[in-house]
Design a protein around this motif. Sequence first.
Motif, short mmCIF file in Angstrom:
data_model
loop_
_atom_site.label_atom_id
_atom_site.label_comp_id
_atom_site.label_asym_id
_atom_site.label_seq_id
_atom_site.Cartn_x
_atom_site.Cartn_y
_atom_site.Cartn_z
N PRO A 227 0.83 -1.21 0.00
CA PRO A 227 0.00 0.00 0.00
C PRO A 227 0.86 1.27 0.00
O PRO A 227 1.89 1.31 0.69
N THR A 228 0.47 2.23 -0.81
CA THR A 228 1.28 3.43 -0.95
C THR A 228 0.78 4.58 -0.07
O THR A 228 1.43 5.62 0.00
N HIS A 229 -0.39 4.41 0.57
CA HIS A 229 -0.95 5.51 1.36
C HIS A 229 -0.66 5.35 2.85
O HIS A 229 -0.88 6.26 3.63
N GLU A 230 -0.18 4.17 3.25
CA GLU A 230 0.12 3.94 4.67
C GLU A 230 1.61 4.10 4.90
O GLU A 230 2.41 3.90 4.00
N MET B 162 8.09 5.78 -2.68
CA MET B 162 7.29 6.72 -3.48
C MET B 162 7.66 8.16 -3.15
O MET B 162 7.81 9.00 -4.05
N ASP B 163 7.80 8.45 -1.85
CA ASP B 163 8.14 9.83 -1.46
C ASP B 163 9.49 10.24 -2.06
O ASP B 163 9.66 11.37 -2.53
N ARG B 164 10.45 9.32 -2.06
CA ARG B 164 11.76 9.63 -2.65
C ARG B 164 11.62 9.84 -4.17
O ARG B 164 12.22 10.75 -4.74
N ALA B 165 10.78 9.00 -4.79
CA ALA B 165 10.55 9.14 -6.24
C ALA B 165 9.91 10.50 -6.55
O ALA B 165 10.32 11.19 -7.50
#
Length: 320
Positions: free
Chosen positions: A202-205, A213-216
């Motif tokens: 999961p990308t929202h937790e 994702m945040d680094r991307a």
Amino acid sequence: MKLAVIGMYHETNTFAPGRTGLEAFSTEWVLGNDEFLSRYRDTRTSMGGVIDAVCSEGIELACGLYAGAVPSGMIAADAADHLIGAVAGSLDTTSDGVLVILHGAMAAEGLPDVEGELLRRVRERLGLSKPIAATLDLHANISPEMVRNTNILVGYDTYPHIDAYERAVEAAALLIRTIRGEIVPTLAMAKPGMLVVPQMMPTHEEGPMKEWMDRAFAMELEPRVLNVTVAGGFPYSDVPDAGVSFVVTTDKDPELAVRYADELKRMAWDSRERFAYAALPVEEAVSKAMEIAEGPVILVEGSDNVGGGAPADAPIPWLF
Ligand SMILES: [Zn+2]
């Protein structure tokens, strides 16, 4: 300017029983402008995104074939052959570029990388001078062949997937800028050699996936970085390219693309222990279920998920 759009979409669970034939694609076999526009205009799908992005620029759209099926078992060899031929053959080669809507985890008997083969055929038909963009699911098993035969690869940033529309708009915009000569995309891929279960993606937790994702997203803020795709991969597929991939697209800076893809690969490998999924033992799961006053409670084995092509013959309904 004229842009072509074609697509092929299936998540193949090579461990599921049975074979997926061509008939599985009959419910979403959409060919030509009239069918494509009437089915997908004003939808929040990848296809809807392409329509909006292209039409808002006043660019002509040439819709070929889009064929999709719900996730299921291995695709039969003759079905894959027909499908690839039909999709690649439907491409309007007088277009200035093409956007190919893909899942990225299709596998067929004797052909473990269906999308790679499709893109190779698309490249063959379109030639080297015109750009190819492709969109992918976050569970794509990205292969070197896919990267080699595209100029732009854009994967979903979310799981659960809520950004198919936005990513198609992004891919179409990059494709248009490439055709106009404003950018020269260069791609680099890195794979850490990790097979991760979807329950840990999961990308929202809070968690490692969100950190990647945040680094991307931080990398994408740099002007030379056009896109950073983080693909968790689809582990229920016994193919050589299964697993986590990072694809970084820069504007005329192949070195930076390689450096950032490698950074993400190292970051992933360093966080590998955090992807271990702790499933409950059956007895513990049952006693926890018994403690819940109001039902229904459903005990499931995570890999037996119809959304991932499994038959779902393992759940134990526990009705109160
Ligand atoms: Zn997915």
